[in-house]
Enzyme design. Sequence first.
Site, PDB file in Angstrom:
ATOM      1  N   GLY A  10      -2.962  -0.322   2.409  1.00  0.00           N
ATOM      2  CA  GLY A  10      -1.943  -0.144   1.391  1.00  0.00           C
ATOM      3  C   GLY A  10      -0.674   0.431   1.971  1.00  0.00           C
ATOM      4  N   GLN A  11       0.301   0.517   1.104  1.00  0.00           N
ATOM      5  CA  GLN A  11       1.579   1.086   1.506  1.00  0.00           C
ATOM      6  C   GLN A  11       2.181   1.766   0.300  1.00  0.00           C
ATOM      7  OE1 GLN A  11       4.127  -0.951   4.080  1.00  0.00           O
ATOM      8  NE2 GLN A  11       5.530   0.762   3.887  1.00  0.00           N
ATOM      9  N   GLY A  22       5.096   5.121  -1.040  1.00  0.00           N
ATOM     10  CA  GLY A  22       6.368   5.745  -0.759  1.00  0.00           C
ATOM     11  C   GLY A  22       6.312   6.633   0.474  1.00  0.00           C
ATOM     12  N   TYR A  23       5.153   7.140   0.732  1.00  0.00           N
ATOM     13  CA  TYR A  23       5.015   8.092   1.826  1.00  0.00           C
ATOM     14  C   TYR A  23       4.863   7.371   3.154  1.00  0.00           C
ATOM     15  CZ  TYR A  23       2.959  12.007   4.421  1.00  0.00           C
ATOM     16  OH  TYR A  23       2.687  12.981   5.319  1.00  0.00           O
ATOM     17  N   ASP A  71       3.738   9.596 -11.241  1.00  0.00           N
ATOM     18  CA  ASP A  71       3.504   8.187 -10.914  1.00  0.00           C
ATOM     19  C   ASP A  71       2.071   7.789 -11.227  1.00  0.00           C
ATOM     20  OD1 ASP A  71       4.263   5.681 -10.131  1.00  0.00           O
ATOM     21  OD2 ASP A  71       4.020   6.042  -7.991  1.00  0.00           O
TER      22      ASP A  71
END
Length: 951
Positions: free
Chosen positions: A629-630, A632-633, A746
């Site tokens: 996954g990807q 914001g961090y 979020d």
Amino acid sequence: MERERLLLLGVAVALSACWFGSLASAQMIHPGELKALKAIRNNLGDPLKHLRNWKKSDPCTSNWTGVICTQILDDGYLHIQELRLLNKNLTGTLAPELGVLTHVTYLDFMWNNISGSIPKEIGNMTSLQLLLLSGNNISGPLPDELGSLPNITKFQLDLNQISGPLPSSFANLLTVQHFHMNNNSISGQIPPELSKLPKLKHFLLDNNNLSGHLPPQLHMMRSLTILQLDNNKFEGTEIPPTYSNMSRLVKLSLRNCNLTGAIPDFSTIQSLLYLDLSLNYLSGSIPTNKLSSSITTIDLSHNQLTGTIPSNFSGFTQLQKLSLRDNFLSGDVPTNIWQNITFKATSTLNLEFQNNALTNVVGSLNPPPNVTIRLQGNPVCRRENELGIVTYCAPEDGSADAPANYTFLNSSNCPSQHCPGYFEHVPDAPDPCYCAAPLGVGVRLRSPSIYDFRPYADEFRSYVTSNLGLEPYQLVIDSFIWQKGPRLLMFLKLYPEIGNYSGEFSASEVQRLVSDFATFTIIGNDTFGPYDLRNFTLGYYQPDVNLPMSSGMSKGVLAAIVLGSISSAGVTGLAIAFLFYRRHPRNRNQGSRTKSASKLSMKVEGIKEFSFADLEKATSSFDITAQIGQGGYGKVYKGVLGDSTVVAIKRAQQGSLQGQQEFFTEIEFLSRLHHRNLVALVGYCDEESEQMLVYEFMPNGSLQNVLSDRYRSPLSFAVRLSIALGSAKGILYLHTEADPPIIHRDIKANNILIDSRFNAKVADFGISRLAPLPNTDGYVTAHISTNVKGTPGYVDPEYFLTHKLTEKSDVYSLGIVFLELLTGMQPISHGRNIVREVLQACQSGSMFSIIDRSMGPYPSECIKKFMALALKCCEDQTKARPTMLEVVRELENISSMLPETDTIASESEPSISGTGGSASQPLYARRSPYTSTDLIGSDLVSGVIPKISPR
Ligand SMILES: *[C@@H]1O[C@H](CO)[C@@H](O)[C@H](O)[C@H]1NC(C)=O
Ligand SMILES: *[C@@H]1O[C@H](CO)[C@@H](O)[C@H](O)[C@H]1NC(C)=O
Ligand SMILES: *[C@@H]1O[C@H](CO)[C@@H](O)[C@H](O)[C@H]1NC(C)=O
Ligand SMILES: *[C@@H]1O[C@H](CO)[C@@H](O)[C@H](O)[C@H]1NC(C)=O
Ligand SMILES: *[C@@H]1O[C@H](CO)[C@@H](O)[C@H](O)[C@H]1NC(C)=O
């Protein structure tokens, strides 16, 4: 056959949802009390997070800097019962919110730096028994409301700056036993009404600004043992003769009170041990009736007494001090006072007759060496040569009252044997060369009835040890010092049992001893009076960086020490334990990111520090195939550690890197968040300019995966409900028990991860703090505003408009997740918004038409309630939405409506709505998400009561 089995599994899921529901609500701290706790938390760390270790069997947790005891009451909430924060360097004022803590019996904030006044709301703490605030900077008056505490037994408010009068409302305190209000600025008249207090034992009001007269009625306090009013400004009043009726009095101290008139006949008080009427304007002669034969101290000095010293001042077998100095006494110097006294080696008797008009000695003045007589300033000294009393007329070499430096009682040691490190010889141990690490205890006697402690040291020792269940040799009175009052401050050392060859206390023994001292298990006795605990230093157990763990110091003891140690404010089990500079030049050149050679390195206890190499290996050098996954961090990888543990690794991308200190602050913060519905942080890596967070791996991925994966078993209603409840509980924890509280910002189906047992765990909490400017994958910062964060479809519209972020924004987002769970729809698809779609369907009466058909049959009442809740969460107006607590409550309520056993389930089957499918379908989804191996380990089926875990 197979169908039956599936049915059972489904019931098990429903049941376990109920189970957790009731457990969690049982554990819930009462909301009002929660607020109060938040208001009082200070520089102490958060008491709340420590309550998560709450166990029924051990209702007091002392992991916190202080001790907090709780109990579940009939309303199902956890209520605070004791709050003990002795000597923690607390600052600030007492919050009025304390008034909410109506179940607290024991409030101890002694020896801190609390300022401000006592809020009147304390009067609402109706269960309060002990109010202990000594040794702070509290000012202002005593609120009248304190007089309405129905069960109070002890007011310990001394050594503050409390002013104003003593409220006459205190006359209502029918249970009170102790008024310790000395050393303040309390003024005015002592209310005569207080004489009605039937249980009052200790009335300590010395060193205040009291005026008026001494109420004669006080003798009606039939339990009074200590009356101490020294250093007040009474207006030339007499000592009421009625005081001779105080038949239980042990100590009467009226020193420096501007008293006039004659000394009443106190011979009627046979319990009297200490009488101090010095520094007044008392006149007349000394009553000739004999005082109690066990009296230790008589001080009538600095008055205007006339007449002679009564001839029957003898036979006081415990007498330590008789001071008649600075009066107008005449006649003979008595020579019989020490008759009938059997002096021990350490006993002393001081006879102070200076500055009187004594003219003669009858017979010879030939006292034993333990007796000191002072006669200077008397006419008799002019005949000194004649009488042979030169030594008694010599100038004083210092006042006996002046506290010297600490007196050391014990100097015995064992030179032949060398004790290691912080160990020392146990002075009186049966084995004279026994080494052990003692615990140091500072204790102060507030109003001892003795004048010289040394003769009483042995008695004190056996009194304390017998109360603590120790042997006398285990207590050593290391030193003591007299303080104004007079009070006696002592430093004690407690040694482990001689049979214990490791020479140390066990952690539980340390706990017990701290607790026995702190809870006044040692009952004040007549001679030593009330005491307070000044500190429990555990000096020799103080952990430090170089502590040799191998030398017998067990980790258990260390843990206990960190708890008990007064210098450990802020240090908790999970906090940063050791902090030091490490200077390891890092020469590895891998990666182009550079880094200074020395860095601040800290260990965060409870989670692991991984090396870059560890994680590199776990992810096959961060291979693209390991990427799952990807956010914001940065990128998220699946990794397999050396011990085959599977983890998820979040690797900060360059723009998200933090300063070292900030990173650790965050890690420390995240590591303190523990909840069964939060994805657990396992460790971190801070190396090679890499910052990575290592989390437990969730094999079932996110809720979004689970809902959208058409090839997977569909989720039954019960599982969906339990996922909803789990998510809500995880978020509730972030809102209420994290310190500082966290608004997730979020919440979305993608951030709710599902473990192998289909428990929901909220992910990515607190990450927003680590990623100041997230801008990839679903983050919409660029489109909306640099301030508003979130994912389209989930963003609270009011937050969107006002940029004002509240907990209710998370409620909104979670409401969207609920709608997804119910309908299987996406929040936004083809320009259609899930909330609008669902609302339309509901309004047109076709709610059941949009329910996700793949979940199989469901109890329609539950669906209706769940839907109503989801829509309420998605109200546009912040105010109209429920709080997360209300969400949890309602979901628990719905869970409890689910059929509980298969019998009930089949009985209720007819009532189950068939709207979602045909009535002939099984009660639960045909394809259960559970496999039998999942179930075997589950809390319910294994028959093990789930460990109480945080909400
Ligand atoms: C108490 O707190 C003050 C600051 O609030 C600090 O300067 C002082 O060193 C602390 N004392 C102890 C013993 O921790
Ligand atoms: C104390 O509690 C009562 C109700 O029990 C309330 O009416 C009152 O306002 C409270 N007083 C204070 C000072 O909080
Ligand atoms: C006061 O103590 C009594 C007896 O222990 C108890 O029954 C009562 O509930 C207590 N009152 C309050 C307000 O705690
Ligand atoms: C003592 O009492 C008298 C009244 O009898 C008063 O005038 C005087 O000021 C008082 N002394 C002190 C030190 O308060
Ligand atoms: C708190 O203490 C309990 C035992 O009293 C222990 O099991 C738990 O691990 C401790 N927690 C922390 C955070 O130190």
